[in-house]
Design an enzyme around this catalytic site. Structure first.
Site, PDB file in Angstrom:
ATOM      1  N   SER A 124       0.836  -1.202   0.000  1.00 52.24           N
ATOM      2  CA  SER A 124       0.000   0.000   0.000  1.00 52.24           C
ATOM      3  C   SER A 124       0.866   1.246   0.000  1.00 52.24           C
ATOM      4  CB  SER A 124      -0.864  -0.019   1.260  1.00 52.24           C
ATOM      5  OG  SER A 124      -1.495   1.222   1.439  1.00 52.24           O
ATOM      6  N   TYR A 148      -1.334  -1.063  10.677  1.00 50.07           N
ATOM      7  CA  TYR A 148      -1.664  -1.634   9.355  1.00 50.07           C
ATOM      8  C   TYR A 148      -0.507  -1.401   8.380  1.00 50.07           C
ATOM      9  CZ  TYR A 148      -3.496  -1.653   4.594  1.00 50.07           C
ATOM     10  OH  TYR A 148      -3.651  -1.850   3.243  1.00 50.07           O
ATOM     11  N   LYS A 152       2.398  -4.005   6.483  1.00 50.77           N
ATOM     12  CA  LYS A 152       2.756  -4.052   5.056  1.00 50.77           C
ATOM     13  C   LYS A 152       4.271  -3.915   4.892  1.00 50.77           C
ATOM     14  CE  LYS A 152      -1.341  -4.485   3.241  1.00 50.77           C
ATOM     15  NZ  LYS A 152      -1.723  -5.782   2.689  1.00 50.77           N
TER      16      LYS A 152
END
Ligand code: NAD
Ligand code: UD1
Length: 336
Positions: A124, A148, A152
């Site tokens: 992302s 989050y 990643k």
């Protein structure tokens, strides 16, 4: 070519399954349905006229994964499965690390044993944090600001370590900017649980009258109209990027990273106006304070994906909004 798609019943996964099947790939999907419905795959089959296999399982179930790799002849994996809500990740970080990183570890171990060493991973733009400048290139510093985003980053690094340990691996890391839109058929699209966090699904629910008004998070950013600017990308363009990544996996082993964005930013107010024009509905809004953790401006430099993958976007903001609106107005309750 037989592709294992993890998280394939989800938003981006289901659109990628359409493109894979339409291009002649054989597809097996695994998903625990924690954030999606199996109905999405029925509709994928309906759109493409092709069947695909579905196995309901958690990615972390090692026995199921090993059996799957033993019994089927996968050529490569497209790995979407993961939890993705930034706000929630700050409340339950351990769940996010366990699910996203734990799931990837189990997957990679099963792949190693089965000697399947080709993977495309959903990363992302959030890994860039608050960039010093735009457009953002792949070699910009990595500085995620929430669990989050850190999950990643860690997965990207784990996959790089894997390649360093065994040069037979071939890995493509795709950093998505802001996926929006839906398949042009209006049969599959984004189906958020509860009140949407992201801008376009929220606007769409205001347009059909499910939500009273949009709250615009801040109009005092250093942007042309003061509201946040993002690089929205049509989910079908994004899905096609995965097919290009799979073609790349057929070449020399290595780890490569690509931004998938359009290279053009739109402000919140530009999105509101464009949605009003396309849908013919008015979108009432109020300006409120900034959302914690938001950045002013974020858009990609997509040059690398264009030159190395031969990938470009076909759809502009009009198609993104047209298809979001078609999906939302035809499926006001999502897949229910
Ligand atoms: P989604 O939630 O619609 O799809 C993810 C799927 O993974 C869901 O179907 C969910 O049920 C499944 N899943 C989650 N944990 C699992 C587990 N342990 N085992 C099996 N299945 C599991 O999300 P999406 O928008 O389609 O995103 C797909 C991927 O792209 C995610 O990894 C996400 O982090 C990444 N991504 C998404 C965006 C975005 O804005 N949508 C942006 C950047 C990156
Ligand atoms: C969010 C995630 C990011 C993820 C990206 C794509 C956060 C903090 N970040 O980012 O990690 O990669 O989605 O899925 O959640 N906005 C409003 N009102 C709303 C909703 C949004 O004004 O009700 C504004 C935001 O302030 C922002 C823009 O709209 O300027 C886009 O917001 P959103 O769709 O949530 O995406 P990101 O903030 O880019």
């Amino acid at each position: 070519m037989h592709i294992l798609v993890t998280g394939g019943t989800g938003y981006i996964g289901s659109h990628t399954c359409v493109e894979l099947l339409a291009s002649g790939y054989r597809v097996t999907v695994i998903d625990n349905l924690s954030n999606s419905k199996q109905e999405a795959l029925h509709r994928v089959s309906e759109i493409t006229g092709c069947e695909l296999d579905f196995v309901r399982t958690d990615l972390r179930d090692r026995a199921v994964l090993e059996a799957l790799f033993r019994d089927r002849d996968f050529d490569a994996v497209v790995h979407f499965a993961g939890l993705k809500a930034v706000g929630e990740s700050t409340q339950i970080p351990l769940e996010y690390y366990e699910n996203n990183i734990g799931g990837t570890l189990t997957l990679c171990k099963a792949m190693t044993e089965a000697r399947v060493k080709k993977i495309v991973f959903s990363s992302s733009a959030t890994v860039y944090g608050d960039p010093a400048s735009v457009p953002i290139r792949e070699d910009f510093p990595i500085c995620p600001t929430n669990p989050y985003g850190r999950s990643k980053r860690f997965i990207e690094e784990i996959l790089q370590d894997l390649y360093r340990s065994d040069g037979a691996w071939n890995i493509v890391l795709l950093r998505y900017f802001n996926p929006v839109g839906a398949h042009r058929s209006g049969r599959i699209g984004e189906d958020p649980d509860g009140i949407p966090n992201n801008l376009l699904p929220f606007i769409a629910q205001v347009a059909i009258g499910k939500l009273p008004r949009l709250r615009v998070f801040g109009d005092d950013y250093a942007t042309p109209d003061g509201t946040g600017v993002r690089d929205y990308i049509h989910v079908t363009d994004l899905a096609r990027g995965h097919l290009k990544a799979l073609e790349k996996l057929a070449t020399d082993p290595g780890v490569v990273t690509y931004n998938l964005g359009t290279g053009r930013g739109y402000s919140v107010l530009e999105m509101v106006r464009a949605f009003e024009q396309t849908s013919g509905r008015s979108i009432p809004f109020e300006i409120v304070g900034r959302r914690l953790g938001d950045i002013a401006i974020c858009y990609a430099d997509p040059t690398l994906a264009r030159t190395e993958l031969d990938w470009t976007t076909d759809f502009g903001i009009e198609e993104m909004i047209r298809d979001t609106w078609r999906w939302q107005s035809r499926n006001p309750e999502g897949y229910e």
